[in-house]
Design a protein around this motif. Structure first.
Motif, PDB file in Angstrom:
ATOM      1  N   ARG A 385       0.855  -1.191   0.000  1.00 12.79           N
ATOM      2  CA  ARG A 385       0.000   0.000   0.000  1.00 12.79           C
ATOM      3  C   ARG A 385       0.889   1.238   0.000  1.00 12.79           C
ATOM      4  O   ARG A 385       1.126   1.881   1.024  1.00 12.79           O
ATOM      5  CB  ARG A 385      -0.940  -0.025   1.208  1.00 12.79           C
ATOM      6  CG  ARG A 385      -1.934  -1.177   1.137  1.00 12.79           C
ATOM      7  CD  ARG A 385      -2.795  -1.284   2.382  1.00 12.79           C
ATOM      8  NE  ARG A 385      -3.601  -2.503   2.345  1.00 12.79           N
ATOM      9  CZ  ARG A 385      -4.399  -2.914   3.317  1.00 12.79           C
ATOM     10  NH1 ARG A 385      -4.504  -2.180   4.430  1.00 12.79           N
ATOM     11  NH2 ARG A 385      -5.084  -4.039   3.192  1.00 12.79           N
ATOM     12  N   ASN A 386       1.377   1.559  -1.174  1.00 11.22           N
ATOM     13  CA  ASN A 386       2.336   2.640  -1.326  1.00 11.22           C
ATOM     14  C   ASN A 386       1.652   4.000  -1.330  1.00 11.22           C
ATOM     15  O   ASN A 386       0.430   4.108  -1.297  1.00 11.22           O
ATOM     16  CB  ASN A 386       3.137   2.434  -2.616  1.00 11.22           C
ATOM     17  CG  ASN A 386       3.966   1.160  -2.574  1.00 11.22           C
ATOM     18  OD1 ASN A 386       4.229   0.610  -1.511  1.00 11.22           O
ATOM     19  ND2 ASN A 386       4.382   0.692  -3.736  1.00 11.22           N
ATOM     20  N   THR A 387       2.464   5.029  -1.392  1.00  9.51           N
ATOM     21  CA  THR A 387       1.966   6.396  -1.296  1.00  9.51           C
ATOM     22  C   THR A 387       0.816   6.675  -2.256  1.00  9.51           C
ATOM     23  O   THR A 387      -0.191   7.273  -1.876  1.00  9.51           O
ATOM     24  CB  THR A 387       3.119   7.381  -1.551  1.00  9.51           C
ATOM     25  OG1 THR A 387       4.073   7.265  -0.491  1.00  9.51           O
ATOM     26  CG2 THR A 387       2.620   8.808  -1.616  1.00  9.51           C
ATOM     27  N   VAL A 390      -2.420   5.083  -1.038  1.00  5.42           N
ATOM     28  CA  VAL A 390      -2.862   5.730   0.203  1.00  5.42           C
ATOM     29  C   VAL A 390      -3.496   7.089  -0.099  1.00  5.42           C
ATOM     30  O   VAL A 390      -4.549   7.443   0.436  1.00  5.42           O
ATOM     31  CB  VAL A 390      -1.685   5.874   1.177  1.00  5.42           C
ATOM     32  CG1 VAL A 390      -2.062   6.750   2.368  1.00  5.42           C
ATOM     33  CG2 VAL A 390      -1.223   4.504   1.662  1.00  5.42           C
ATOM     34  N   ALA A 394      -7.331   8.162   0.526  1.00  6.69           N
ATOM     35  CA  ALA A 394      -7.608   9.296   1.413  1.00  6.69           C
ATOM     36  C   ALA A 394      -8.449  10.361   0.714  1.00  6.69           C
ATOM     37  O   ALA A 394      -9.319  10.994   1.325  1.00  6.69           O
ATOM     38  CB  ALA A 394      -6.296   9.895   1.912  1.00  6.69           C
ATOM     39  N   GLU A 419     -10.076   4.360   6.508  1.00  2.21           N
ATOM     40  CA  GLU A 419      -9.238   4.642   7.675  1.00  2.21           C
ATOM     41  C   GLU A 419      -8.433   3.415   8.080  1.00  2.21           C
ATOM     42  O   GLU A 419      -7.235   3.507   8.379  1.00  2.21           O
ATOM     43  CB  GLU A 419     -10.110   5.128   8.837  1.00  2.21           C
ATOM     44  CG  GLU A 419     -10.677   6.521   8.637  1.00  2.21           C
ATOM     45  CD  GLU A 419     -11.663   6.903   9.737  1.00  2.21           C
ATOM     46  OE1 GLU A 419     -11.824   6.098  10.685  1.00  2.21           O
ATOM     47  OE2 GLU A 419     -12.260   7.992   9.651  1.00  2.21           O
ATOM     48  N   THR A 422      -5.615   2.715   5.348  1.00  6.05           N
ATOM     49  CA  THR A 422      -4.455   3.600   5.334  1.00  6.05           C
ATOM     50  C   THR A 422      -3.638   3.511   6.619  1.00  6.05           C
ATOM     51  O   THR A 422      -2.413   3.670   6.591  1.00  6.05           O
ATOM     52  CB  THR A 422      -4.882   5.062   5.114  1.00  6.05           C
ATOM     53  OG1 THR A 422      -5.799   5.451   6.144  1.00  6.05           O
ATOM     54  CG2 THR A 422      -5.553   5.226   3.767  1.00  6.05           C
ATOM     55  N   ARG A 423      -4.296   3.224   7.738  1.00  4.57           N
ATOM     56  CA  ARG A 423      -3.593   3.242   9.025  1.00  4.57           C
ATOM     57  C   ARG A 423      -2.468   2.216   9.092  1.00  4.57           C
ATOM     58  O   ARG A 423      -1.437   2.443   9.738  1.00  4.57           O
ATOM     59  CB  ARG A 423      -4.589   3.015  10.157  1.00  4.57           C
ATOM     60  CG  ARG A 423      -3.964   3.170  11.553  1.00  4.57           C
ATOM     61  CD  ARG A 423      -4.990   3.030  12.665  1.00  4.57           C
ATOM     62  NE  ARG A 423      -5.647   1.735  12.644  1.00  4.57           N
ATOM     63  CZ  ARG A 423      -6.911   1.538  12.286  1.00  4.57           C
ATOM     64  NH1 ARG A 423      -7.646   2.574  11.903  1.00  4.57           N
ATOM     65  NH2 ARG A 423      -7.451   0.333  12.299  1.00  4.57           N
ATOM     66  N   SER A 425      -0.810   1.040   6.427  1.00  3.42           N
ATOM     67  CA  SER A 425       0.052   1.123   5.253  1.00  3.42           C
ATOM     68  C   SER A 425       1.452   1.579   5.653  1.00  3.42           C
ATOM     69  O   SER A 425       1.624   2.286   6.650  1.00  3.42           O
ATOM     70  CB  SER A 425      -0.532   2.102   4.234  1.00  3.42           C
ATOM     71  OG  SER A 425      -0.505   3.425   4.766  1.00  3.42           O
ATOM     72  N   TYR A 428       2.202   5.323   6.587  1.00  3.80           N
ATOM     73  CA  TYR A 428       1.729   5.759   7.898  1.00  3.80           C
ATOM     74  C   TYR A 428       2.422   5.009   9.025  1.00  3.80           C
ATOM     75  O   TYR A 428       2.724   5.576  10.073  1.00  3.80           O
ATOM     76  CB  TYR A 428       0.214   5.563   8.004  1.00  3.80           C
ATOM     77  CG  TYR A 428      -0.566   6.692   7.381  1.00  3.80           C
ATOM     78  CD1 TYR A 428      -1.066   7.728   8.150  1.00  3.80           C
ATOM     79  CD2 TYR A 428      -0.778   6.733   6.002  1.00  3.80           C
ATOM     80  CE1 TYR A 428      -1.766   8.776   7.574  1.00  3.80           C
ATOM     81  CE2 TYR A 428      -1.469   7.780   5.417  1.00  3.80           C
ATOM     82  CZ  TYR A 428      -1.966   8.786   6.210  1.00  3.80           C
ATOM     83  OH  TYR A 428      -2.647   9.826   5.626  1.00  3.80           O
ATOM     84  N   PRO A 433       2.872  10.567   8.661  1.00  3.58           N
ATOM     85  CA  PRO A 433       1.946  10.454   7.528  1.00  3.58           C
ATOM     86  C   PRO A 433       2.373  11.320   6.352  1.00  3.58           C
ATOM     87  O   PRO A 433       2.830  12.437   6.524  1.00  3.58           O
ATOM     88  CB  PRO A 433       0.618  10.935   8.115  1.00  3.58           C
ATOM     89  CG  PRO A 433       0.732  10.667   9.578  1.00  3.58           C
ATOM     90  CD  PRO A 433       2.191  10.911   9.909  1.00  3.58           C
TER      91      PRO A 433
END
Length: 441
Positions: A385-387, A390, A394, A419, A422-423, A425, A428, A433
């Motif tokens: 789950r790369n940038t 994410v 978001a 949520e 992403t939390r 990943s 984060y 973040p």
């Protein structure tokens, strides 16, 4: 064969051939990478290692130790690692044979090369070049942490060989290879959300390209600097870097596609809609006849596939407010992707295009339709789950947080799922973040 392992951690250590000393070395190195060279970082004694692998723990170790273990074995939680071994496919080998063969081949080659004393065989440079190509072409299947570690190890090996030759043509070859690994480190750092480090790596790669007079590397590095710039809010700088990247000669069509797509995104963030649309049109020009030695010959992460181009343009279309165009590009990306062999399909592209498709439907207030197409996002493994993923997730969460969706069940469930997604990943979990200013190419 010995006793049956009592924990998954023991099973993995046996599979990966990690006795205590090698385990402790990897554990310490991972801790340093995560937390810096801090004397308070977790340490691991041999007695503690025996308790961990022997199923004798009563409570989990410190949060920092747990975080290190989950990075060492992406895809497993600490609860799984300290629990019993998972069911193993009976048809699968007891260890990763392909990895063992690859490592053994490298060790044999390195041992033979060491006998060359102060000279370098041309075969050694060919082997290093093959390793760079393999990393670039398999990057899309690797967790960013793993890609970073493997690339950095290769970079150090290349630097070591640069110190062992005074032959100009070999120095030139190794300089280019060093620049390519540094460029991949910039991508990996970006994917992990470490923007300042990504910028530093990209600038270093650009310097290698300049020193070696290798324009495709300069262009790739400047393109990377452009998308880092608009992610960090430097919109004008992003346009400047993209324009400079396009000014280099000797670029193939794939390089042009990538750079015009980045340029389009930069113009979109600057609010220049007409220039963004023009850049998107230019990103699709060319029939693939023009080639260069980086984007085409090495390819992989240095390339820019048709489906990735479509995904990128779908995001740009969203930024300029054209939902219909965004949906068309996203659908094209997904259609092109399924036409490729499974190993060549990028989970990043699939999830990115699905997220863009969902966002386009949300702009038409079709919440149920958006929810239907988000499955590829949820399927992305935690460590991948790369940038870019994410940020896209978001963005959807922010849209669903608008007052008009309050109290509605589907928007609430999607926000909660985003949520959770992403939390855990890497961007984060492994650091502060990432900025949510923009969407990655």
């Amino acid at each position: 064969m010995g006793d049956t392992p009592r924990t998954l951690l023991k099973w993995l250590c046996d599979r990966d051939r990690l006795p205590y000393r090698q385990f402790e070395k990897k554990f310490t190195e991972t801790g340093t990478r995560l937390f810096g060279p801090d004397p308070s970082n977790p340490t691991l004694g041999e007695t503690q290692f025996r308790r961990w692998t022997g199923g004798k723990l009563v409570t989990l170790p410190s949060p920092e130790s747990c975080q290190i273990l989950e990075v060492m074995w992406p895809g497993y939680t600490v609860e799984q690692l300290f629990g019993p071994p998972l069911e193993v496919d009976p048809q699968a080998p007891a260890f990763d044979l392909e990895e063992r063969v690859r490592m053994t081949a490298r060790e044999a080659h390195d041992g033979a090369d060491a006998t060359a004393a102060s000279s370098i065989s041309d075969n050694t440079i060919e082997e290093l070049r093959d390793q760079v190509i393999n990393l670039a072409q398999t990057y899309h299947r690797l967790p960013a942490v793993t890609a970073f570690d493997e690339t950095d190890s290769l970079r150090l090996k290349i630097e070591d060989h640069r110190d062992r030759t005074q032959i100009p043509v070999q120095q030139q070859d190794l300089l280019i290879l060093n620049g390519q690994t540094t460029a991949l480190l910039a991508v990996a750092a970006f994917d992990l959300g470490y923007f300042p480090s990504a910028r530093s790596f990209a600038r270093t790669a650009a310097l290698y390209g300049e020193s070696s007079r290798f324009a495709p590397l300069q262009a790739f590095a400047d393109g990377t600097l452009a998308y880092i710039a608009y992610h960090t809010g430097n919109k004008s700088e992003a346009v400047t870097k993209a324009n400079r990247a396009l000014s280099y000669g000797g670029l193939g069509d794939i390089a042009q596609h990538r750079l015009h797509a980045i340029q389009a995104r930069a113009f979109a963030h600057l609010g220049d809609v007409s220039s963004a649309q023009q850049a998107m049109r230019l990103s699709e020009d060319g029939n693939g006849n023009r080639l260069d030695e980086l984007h085409d010959v090495v390819g992989g992460e240095f390339g820019f596939s048709a489906e990735r181009l479509a995904m990128s343009n779908s995001t740009t279309a969203l930024l300029v407010g054209d939902a219909a165009q965004a949906e068309a590009y996203a659908q094209r990306a997904l259609t092109l992707l399924v036409q490729k062999a499974p190993d060549d399909q990028s989970a990043h592209v699939r999830a990115g295009a699905a997220a863009d498709l969902a966002q386009a439907r949300l702009l038409a207030d079709d919440v149920d339709g958006a929810a239907e197409v988000l499955a590829p996002v949820w399927e992305v493994p935690v460590e991948q789950r790369n940038t870019g993923i994410v940020l896209r997730a978001a963005r959807i969460g922010r849209h669903l947080a608008q007052p008009r969706y309050h109290g509605a069940q589907v928007p609430r469930e999607l926000r909660e799922r985003i949520e959770d997604f992403t939390r855990v990943s890497p961007p984060y979990r492994l650091g502060p973040p990432v900025s949510l200013l923009a969407i990655e190419v």
